[in-house]
Motif scaffolding. Structure first.
Motif, short mmCIF file in Angstrom:
data_model
loop_
_atom_site.label_atom_id
_atom_site.label_comp_id
_atom_site.label_asym_id
_atom_site.label_seq_id
_atom_site.Cartn_x
_atom_site.Cartn_y
_atom_site.Cartn_z
N LYS A 1 51.93 24.62 -29.59
CA LYS A 1 51.35 23.60 -28.73
C LYS A 1 49.86 23.83 -28.46
O LYS A 1 49.34 23.40 -27.43
CB LYS A 1 52.11 23.55 -27.40
N SER A 2 49.18 24.52 -29.35
CA SER A 2 47.77 24.86 -29.11
C SER A 2 46.79 23.88 -29.74
O SER A 2 45.63 24.19 -29.95
CB SER A 2 47.48 26.26 -29.65
N SER A 3 47.24 22.68 -30.05
CA SER A 3 46.37 21.72 -30.75
C SER A 3 45.36 21.07 -29.81
O SER A 3 44.32 20.59 -30.25
CB SER A 3 47.23 20.64 -31.42
N SER A 4 45.66 21.03 -28.52
CA SER A 4 44.78 20.36 -27.57
C SER A 4 43.90 21.39 -26.85
O SER A 4 44.37 22.12 -25.99
CB SER A 4 45.61 19.56 -26.55
N SER A 5 42.61 21.44 -27.22
CA SER A 5 41.70 22.38 -26.58
C SER A 5 41.44 22.02 -25.12
O SER A 5 41.25 22.88 -24.27
CB SER A 5 40.38 22.43 -27.35
N SER A 6 41.43 20.70 -24.80
CA SER A 6 41.21 20.28 -23.42
C SER A 6 42.37 20.68 -22.52
O SER A 6 42.17 21.08 -21.36
CB SER A 6 41.01 18.76 -23.37
N LEU A 7 43.58 20.61 -23.05
CA LEU A 7 44.75 21.03 -22.28
C LEU A 7 44.72 22.52 -22.01
O LEU A 7 45.05 22.98 -20.91
CB LEU A 7 46.03 20.65 -23.03
N ILE A 8 44.31 23.30 -23.01
CA ILE A 8 44.22 24.75 -22.83
C ILE A 8 43.17 25.10 -21.79
O ILE A 8 43.40 25.95 -20.91
CB ILE A 8 43.87 25.41 -24.19
N GLN A 9 42.02 24.45 -21.84
CA GLN A 9 40.96 24.73 -20.88
C GLN A 9 41.38 24.34 -19.46
O GLN A 9 41.06 25.03 -18.49
CB GLN A 9 39.69 23.97 -21.27
N ASP A 10 42.12 23.24 -19.35
CA ASP A 10 42.61 22.81 -18.03
C ASP A 10 43.57 23.85 -17.46
O ASP A 10 43.55 24.16 -16.26
CB ASP A 10 43.29 21.45 -18.17
N PHE A 11 44.41 24.41 -18.33
CA PHE A 11 45.35 25.44 -17.89
C PHE A 11 44.62 26.70 -17.45
O PHE A 11 44.96 27.32 -16.43
CB PHE A 11 46.33 25.75 -19.03
N ILE A 12 43.58 27.08 -18.19
CA ILE A 12 42.79 28.26 -17.83
C ILE A 12 42.09 28.05 -16.49
O ILE A 12 42.04 28.98 -15.65
CB ILE A 12 41.76 28.57 -18.94
N ASN A 13 41.59 26.86 -16.26
CA ASN A 13 40.92 26.57 -14.99
C ASN A 13 41.89 26.68 -13.81
O ASN A 13 41.53 27.16 -12.73
CB ASN A 13 40.30 25.17 -15.03
N LYS A 14 43.12 26.25 -14.01
CA LYS A 14 44.13 26.35 -12.95
C LYS A 14 44.47 27.80 -12.66
O LYS A 14 44.70 28.18 -11.50
CB LYS A 14 45.38 25.57 -13.35
N LEU A 15 44.50 28.61 -13.69
CA LEU A 15 44.76 30.05 -13.49
C LEU A 15 43.61 30.70 -12.74
O LEU A 15 43.83 31.54 -11.86
CB LEU A 15 44.97 30.74 -14.84
N HIS A 16 42.40 30.30 -13.08
CA HIS A 16 41.21 30.83 -12.40
C HIS A 16 41.23 30.49 -10.91
O HIS A 16 40.83 31.29 -10.07
CB HIS A 16 39.93 30.26 -13.02
N ALA A 17 41.71 29.30 -10.60
CA ALA A 17 41.74 28.87 -9.20
C ALA A 17 42.75 29.63 -8.37
O ALA A 17 42.59 29.78 -7.15
CB ALA A 17 42.02 27.36 -9.14
N LYS A 18 43.78 30.15 -9.02
CA LYS A 18 44.86 30.83 -8.28
C LYS A 18 44.77 32.35 -8.35
O LYS A 18 45.17 33.05 -7.42
CB LYS A 18 46.22 30.37 -8.81
N PHE A 19 44.27 32.89 -9.47
CA PHE A 19 44.24 34.34 -9.67
C PHE A 19 42.82 34.80 -10.00
O PHE A 19 42.02 34.04 -10.55
CB PHE A 19 45.18 34.76 -10.81
N ALA A 20 42.56 36.06 -9.65
CA ALA A 20 41.28 36.68 -10.04
C ALA A 20 41.43 37.19 -11.47
O ALA A 20 42.08 38.19 -11.72
CB ALA A 20 40.95 37.82 -9.09
N MET A 21 40.83 36.51 -12.40
CA MET A 21 40.99 36.85 -13.81
C MET A 21 39.76 36.40 -14.58
O MET A 21 38.91 35.67 -14.06
CB MET A 21 42.24 36.16 -14.38
N LYS A 22 39.68 36.87 -15.81
CA LYS A 22 38.58 36.45 -16.68
C LYS A 22 39.14 36.06 -18.04
O LYS A 22 40.15 36.61 -18.50
CB LYS A 22 37.55 37.57 -16.82
N ASP A 23 38.49 35.11 -18.66
CA ASP A 23 38.91 34.63 -19.97
C ASP A 23 38.38 35.56 -21.05
O ASP A 23 37.17 35.71 -21.21
CB ASP A 23 38.39 33.20 -20.17
N LEU A 24 39.28 36.19 -21.79
CA LEU A 24 38.89 37.14 -22.84
C LEU A 24 38.70 36.46 -24.19
O LEU A 24 38.49 37.14 -25.20
CB LEU A 24 39.94 38.24 -22.96
N GLY A 25 38.81 35.13 -24.22
CA GLY A 25 38.59 34.42 -25.47
C GLY A 25 39.83 34.38 -26.33
O GLY A 25 40.97 34.51 -25.85
N VAL A 26 39.64 34.22 -27.62
CA VAL A 26 40.75 34.13 -28.58
C VAL A 26 41.51 35.45 -28.62
O VAL A 26 40.92 36.53 -28.65
CB VAL A 26 40.22 33.77 -29.98
#
Length: 363
Positions: free
Chosen positions: A85-110
């Motif tokens: 289900k990784s075809s939608s880059s916008s969906l992935i970024q939206d999910f990462i943003n929601k995680l950022h809002a709830k948890f203290a984390m950093k995006d390590l990239g691919v």
């Protein structure tokens, strides 16, 4: 260390309360670790503040302990779904943003390295391998210059009963204890690793010879791994089989099963059964029950992840008597000694949560 303390306070890890004489105050200490990249070079220095749990008193500071452990099958299931289900880059970024809002984390990239597993992105999905881990095991065991062999275990394995005890049982346990993690990306090693793990209490020289054979096989297949397909269905199914009375010492049978999500293998097991089976029919049904329990657990995970299944999971088995028993209660009269397993599978088949089908042994 300041960053670690700030993160703990932001996450509200503890509540500050006044100290009283009735409290057993548990201290803390810093644990330092060097985080390495997949090529062995240093990535970062990490500091963790941990409580001195060994100073706690049972019944006073705690009544029970619980350590959250993730099953390896869960990791492979998440990776399979993410790959599919990784075809939608916008969906992935939206999910990462929601995680950022709830948890203290950093995006390590691919994803490229985690839990000692190297991840490569290929045109058809992901490729998981443990080359670095294999090299470390071979070096620690002194087998890094050994001659490769084509199979990890003989078809008919029977250690010499007259073989003397292995002089260093601690080294045997340490080496064999490192092998199960290698099966995370190598399901075909499960039976061999399970077999040599049965002699940890009193290994003999011939047992260590079997371990050396496994390492020689790993030496020749150092770059093999697990491929997760990006183009696959979301159908859940599994295969169950057994080795009846295969243990020459206890005559217990061995259960073997594997589960798939589409074309991606998710979980597998090779484990000696807890009791002696008086017939191959009984051994097969016990293996069938374990495989059914694994499939049911995977359906719960998929349901929690909001991943619908288009049909009931299918469990394949090559024993017709066991399959008839899953749908025909008449067979129960002559099989009361496997009552629990019978009811477990029968209930799930009758509820439509599981479908059992026959498969040829040669398949």
């Amino acid at each position: 260390m300041v960053d670690e303390l700030d993160a703990l306070q932001q996450q509200k890890t503890w509540n500050l309360v006044p100290s009283t004489t009735s409290m057993n105050v548990v201290g803390s200490r810093w644990v330092y670790k060097v985080k390495l990249k997949d090529d062995g070079n240093m990535e970062s220095l990490k500091a963790r503040l941990v409580a001195k749990g060994y100073n706690q008193l049972p019944g006073i500071d705690f009544t029970e302990t619980y350590s959250p452990v993730v099953k390896l099958g869960t990791i492979r299931l998440i990776l399979s779904i993410a790959t599919l289900k990784s075809s939608s880059s916008s969906l992935i970024q939206d999910f990462i943003n929601k995680l950022h809002a709830k948890f203290a984390m950093k995006d390590l990239g691919v994803l490229h390295y985690f839990l000692g597993i190297q991840v490569s992105t290929v045109s058809t999905g992901l490729f998981l391998q443990q080359t670095k881990y294999v090299v470390n095991i071979l070096k620690c065991s002194g087998m890094h210059e050994s001659k490769p062999i084509k199979t990890p275990l003989c078809t008919k394995t029977k250690p010499d009963p007259d073989s003397p005890l292995y002089p260093d049982p601690h080294a045997y346990r340490s080496l064999v204890g490192a092998l199960p993690y290698l099966t995370l990306t190598r399901p075909y090693l499960s039976f061999s690793v399970n077999y040599v793990s049965q002699f940890m209490h009193a290994p003999i020289e011939s047992h260590f010879g079997l371990v050396r054979r496994i390492l020689r096989y790993v030496k020749g297949t150092i770059n093999l791994g697990l491929h997760i397909q990006a183009y696959s269905s979301l159908d859940l199914y599994g295969f169950s089989d057994f080795d009846w009375a295969g243990c020459n010492i206890t005559r217990r049978s061995t259960t073997g099963y594997c589960t798939y999500l589409g074309s991606n293998i998710i979980s597998w097991c090779s484990k000696k059964q807890p009791t002696v089976s008086r017939s191959s029919y009984e051994a097969e049904y016990r293996a069938l029950a374990q495989a059914a329990a694994e499939i049911m657990w995977l359906t719960f995970i998929l349901r929690n992840l909001d991943v619908p299944l288009s049909q009931a999971p299918i469990l394949f088995c090559d024993n017709m008597s066991s399959l008839f028993m899953t749908i025909n209660p008449v067979f129960y009269a002559r099989s009361k000694h496997i009552e629990v397993d019978y009811h477990y599978i029968m209930e799930r088949v009758s509820l439509g949560l599981l479908v059992t089908k026959h498969i040829q042994t040669q398949s």
